[in-house]
Design an enzyme around this catalytic site. Structure first.
Site, PDB file in Angstrom:
ATOM      1  CB  THR A  88      40.570  45.704  31.754  1.00 46.90           C
ATOM      2  OG1 THR A  88      40.809  45.441  32.999  1.00 46.90           O
ATOM      3  CG2 THR A  88      39.291  45.680  31.383  1.00 46.90           C
ATOM      4  CD  GLN A 208      48.467  39.977  40.325  1.00 46.51           C
ATOM      5  OE1 GLN A 208      49.561  40.301  40.949  1.00 46.51           O
ATOM      6  NE2 GLN A 208      47.638  40.896  39.982  1.00 46.51           N
ATOM      7  CB  SER A 228      48.505  44.547  33.422  1.00 43.56           C
ATOM      8  OG  SER A 228      48.233  45.982  33.873  1.00 43.56           O
ATOM      9  CB  CYS A 357      34.699  46.529  53.881  1.00 46.85           C
ATOM     10  SG  CYS A 357      35.469  45.397  54.446  1.00 46.85           S
TER      11      CYS A 357
HETATM   12  N1  PLP Z   1      44.020  40.067  35.546  1.00 47.02           N
HETATM   13  C1  PLP Z   1      44.490  40.050  36.794  1.00 47.02           C
HETATM   14  C2  PLP Z   1      44.894  38.764  37.398  1.00 47.02           C
HETATM   15  C3  PLP Z   1      44.430  41.278  37.529  1.00 47.02           C
HETATM   16  O1  PLP Z   1      45.185  41.180  38.853  1.00 47.02           O
HETATM   17  C4  PLP Z   1      44.082  42.414  37.029  1.00 47.02           C
HETATM   18  C5  PLP Z   1      44.223  43.640  37.662  1.00 47.02           C
HETATM   19  O2  PLP Z   1      43.812  43.759  38.949  1.00 47.02           O
HETATM   20  C6  PLP Z   1      43.683  42.635  35.722  1.00 47.02           C
HETATM   21  C7  PLP Z   1      43.326  41.290  34.916  1.00 47.02           C
HETATM   22  C8  PLP Z   1      43.180  43.695  35.144  1.00 47.02           C
HETATM   23  O3  PLP Z   1      44.196  44.366  34.915  1.00 47.02           O
HETATM   24  P1  PLP Z   1      44.581  46.033  34.459  1.00 47.02           P
HETATM   25  O4  PLP Z   1      44.437  46.819  35.355  1.00 47.02           O
HETATM   26  O5  PLP Z   1      45.633  46.170  33.546  1.00 47.02           O
HETATM   27  O6  PLP Z   1      43.268  46.195  33.523  1.00 47.02           O
END
Ligand code: PLP
Length: 729
Positions: A88, A208, A228, A357
């Site tokens: 993020t 991912q 991440s 949900c």
């Molecule tokens: N981008 C993708 C594709 C993600 O799956 C995630 C997390 O769910 C993020 C960004 C954000 O990652 P972080 O938890 O390191 O901020």
């Protein structure tokens, strides 16, 4: 994947292991990452900015991690890797850098040559949120557009091509977190290499993809890419941003000048060491830490087979040929994600709903909606994801647990396309179907059932089910052969089965069912529409009721099932609701209906509880509350002592749908002990305890946090309750 293996606790025979199939949300911290983090804290605790030897040791640790990251993502120079807190932050930094540069040139030139920003409509929400946020903060007039995707989540390349000459920033993800779709990058690479595309910056969300597909960022030509740690078995709070040499960059965090001034703040050395160790293992194909592609495909096949066996009509929400093998996103018609998640959770399998949900609302997934999936598929979606650091044995365990959840759902007629055979029909359901109960489906259909005491007749009131679905549900409860009397005419014109009968409509809305009892007579009154007490009184004066009696009412128009039930007192022609006052007190907190697990442990010593499992039978079928309590107590005291402690308790399974019958029993037998309601998370049990308290006045408690709180691993952090005490909350 199986947490019991990884913790110091050994697997107990009577307790299931936790099968973690939500790796796209986060992963367990791998032992090699734990060791590296520990070493960084114990042996290399220095500040990498210090110039003494302890600091230099810490710096060398950090730089080794950076080098591992560079290799893992195919960057040219290690300076292109900036450690940060996670993806993020990486997304914010890249977006801020590009938009800040655009803002500067807008101020200088009064216009923007490239005024568009494009992002895939299935991107993680952090991307559009960052684009809109920073465009507003920087006051830069960019047009932010979502790139449409096809039914397999692939970006519309014509859409991109048509706009590329005006586009300043293109944001695409390598692999989608909800569906596992691998975004084909070849056309983007070609477009950006073309004269029209040159000058457009490209941000890639690689979160991912790391560890699942090969990444060559330099070859790809990406300008920024975020990663991440916690998505690949490193701890949370560590990640890195790839920033290609020479592209616009403005630090988001300034201060001590760490990370060559590109991201200030003392580095998260334990996190970087752990992530670095994981990346070293990823770079070394012989490390044995990660499964290779062939093994991942084998694991995927095993999971697919188990799922299709349980749910033959299951639909994959995306063609799996386009996906990484580690993500399976599917929907089962007629089974909501909430029901599937409850069944999986009870069987020890942790998966994620493709849609968020809440108790009253279901919001579809933006990813599946962007792919224009039918609404039911988006609403029923389940995402099952494992990681490359899981083992094939983990996958076999997962398949066994999935099969257990599937059988429990089938045996309780929760899979519309797979009615239970009569020999499988839930014994429990048959038992629960005596007296009054409620049928509900995930589509919101419902009916009240009343089985007469001689068990030969079943009255059905306020039914919104189609006849065939109702028939299936009744057969599953083992009451399909009784005479079925519908209190209202069914809406469809389909012929009724021969042993069914439908009474004419409205005059039956005040049908009284007398249940003579040694102490009180309990007429049951169905109120398919909201009816005032005055209206009721006038109906009741014409009925020959005993002078003093209680009446259970079910109000079909109530906002929630639990608000539907009420017990009224009929006293010589005067009708009053017993529960109004008690209900107000309980919901205003004047009466405590929740207890914590610590209070429960205290109470268990001297109180005689009736423990009510208010989960649905397909959940109780795979996890028995008495076994769970015995296991938990047995960890602290001897098994014999635990058994003695539990002998104070009695157990009953009374799902919310069958609570009305239980209410009647509470009213007719004077119960002497307290009731403790338990469910998965404490939500349903709270409703049950409030209802029991409101209607019967009995001492009913709900276990706050439910089974999840009971099963929470004990840690060195103070418990929630003790935090509350010390802070004077
Ligand atoms: N981008 C993708 C594709 C993600 O799956 C995630 C997390 O769910 C993020 C960004 C954000 O990652 P972080 O938890 O390191 O901020």
């Amino acid at each position: 994947m199986t947490t019991a293996d990884r913790s110091s606790q050994s697997k107990s025979k009577d307790m299931q292991r936790t099968i973690y199939l939500d790796a796209n949300a986060t992963t367990y911290t791998h032992p090699i990452a734990l060791i590296a983090a520990r070493e960084a804290m114990e042996l290399c605790f220095g500040n990498p900015s210090s110039t003494h030897i302890t600091g230099l040791h810490a710096r060398s640790f950090l730089e080794r991690a950076r080098e591992a990251a560079r290799t893992a993502v195919g960057a040219c120079h290690s300076e292109e890797i900036i450690f940060n807190s996670g993806a993020t932050e990486g997304i914010q930094t890249a977006v801020f850098s590009v938009l800040n540069q655009l803002a500067q040139s807008y101020r200088q030139l009064g216009k923007l040559e490239r005024f568009r920003v494009l992002y895939g409509s299935t991107e993680h929400k952090a991307v559009p949120a960052a684009l809109h946020h920073w465009a507003t903060v920087l006051n830069v007039p960019v047009e932010i557009e979502a790139i449409p995707v096809n039914s397999n989540g692939i970006c519309d390349h014509r859409f991109i091509t048509e706009r590329i000459s005006e586009t300043a920033l293109l944001c695409t993800m390598a692999v989608n977190n909800e569906t596992g779709v691998i975004q084909p990058f070849k056309p983007i690479i070609e477009l950006l290499a073309s004269p029209l595309g040159q000058g457009c910056l490209w941000f890639v969300d690689g979160v991912q993809a790391l560890g699942k597909i090969p990444l060559e960022l330099t070859k790809l030509g990406a300008h920024y890419a975020c990663f991440s740690g916690h998505k690949l078995n490193a701890p949370k709070g560590i990640g890195f941003l790839y920033v290609r040499d020479g592209v616009p960059y403005t630090p988001l965090i300034v201060g001590g000048g760490q990370e060559r001034g590109m991201r200030s703040g003392t580095e998260n050395l334990p996190g970087a060491a752990a992530f670095g160790r994981i990346l070293c293992a990823l770079n070394d194909t012989q490390s044995g830490v990660f499964l290779g592609h062939a093994d991942l495909l084998e694991a995927q096949l095993k999971l697919k087979t188990a799922l299709l066996e349980c749910f033959p009509t299951l639909q994959w929400n995306v063609d799996l040929a386009f996906c990484v093998p580690t993500t399976l996103n599917f929907s089962v018609e007629g089974v909501s994600s909430k029901e599937l998640m409850n069944a999986f959770d009870a069987a020890g399998v942790r998966v994620s709903g493709g849609s968020a949900c809440s108790s009253s609302q279901t919001t579809g997934s933006h990813v599946l909606e962007a792919m224009h999936l039918q609404k039911w598929r988006s609403q029923n979606a389940i995402r099952l994801s494992f990681g490359p650091a899981d083992s094939l044995q983990d996958v076999d365990d997962a398949c066994a647990a999935i099969r257990a959840a599937g059988s429990a759902l089938q045996a309780h007629c929760m899979i519309p396309q797979r009615p239970a055979r009569s020999d499988q029909a839930g014994q429990l359901l048959q038992h629960l179907s005596s007296g009054i109960s409620e049928l509900r489906s995930s589509q919101g259909n419902r009916a009240w059932l009343l089985r007469t005491e001689d068990k030969n007749n079943t009255l059905v009131a306020d039914c919104t089910f189609a006849l065939n679905e109702l028939n299936t549900k009744l057969s599953c409860r083992g009451i399909g052969d009784t005479r079925i009397i519908l209190l209202e005419q069914p809406q469809s014109s389909d012929a009724l089965p021969s042993h069914w009968q439908a009474l004419s409509s409205r005059n039956c809305s005040a049908l009284l069912f007398h249940r003579p009892d040694a102490h009180i007579t309990l007429p049951i009154l169905f109120l398919p529409t909201a009816t005032s007490l005055e209206e009721l009184s006038s109906v009741l004066t014409t009925a020959q009721l005993p002078k003093q009696t209680h009446i259970l009412t079910c109000n079909g128009a109530a906002a929630s099932p639990m608000e539907a039930y009420d017990i009224l007192s009929w006293n010589d022609g005067v009708l009053t609701s017993l529960s109004a006052d008690r209900g107000t007190k309980a919901s205003s907190g004047q009466i405590q209906v929740e207890c914590t697990s610590a209070e429960l442990a205290q109470n268990l010593r001297h109180k005689h509880f009736l423990v009510l499992d208010v989960r649905e039978p397909f959940e109780s079928a795979t996890s028995h509350l008495d076994e769970i309590l015995l296991h938990l107590l047995g960890k602290r005291i001897s098994k014999k002592a635990a058994q003695a402690r539990l002998s104070h308790l009695s157990f009953d399974v009374v799902p919310l749908s069958c609570l009305p019958q239980f209410l009647l029993e509470c009213m007719s037998k004077s119960r002497t002990h307290d009731i403790l309601c338990v469910c998965r998370s404490g939500q349903r049990s709270l409703q049950a305890a409030q209802l029991l308290h409101r209607t019967t006045g009995c001492n009913a408690l709900s276990l706050r946090g439910g089974l999840a709180a009971l099963l929470a691993p004990s840690t060195s952090l103070p418990s929630d309750e003790s935090i509350g005490q010390t802070s004077g909350r």
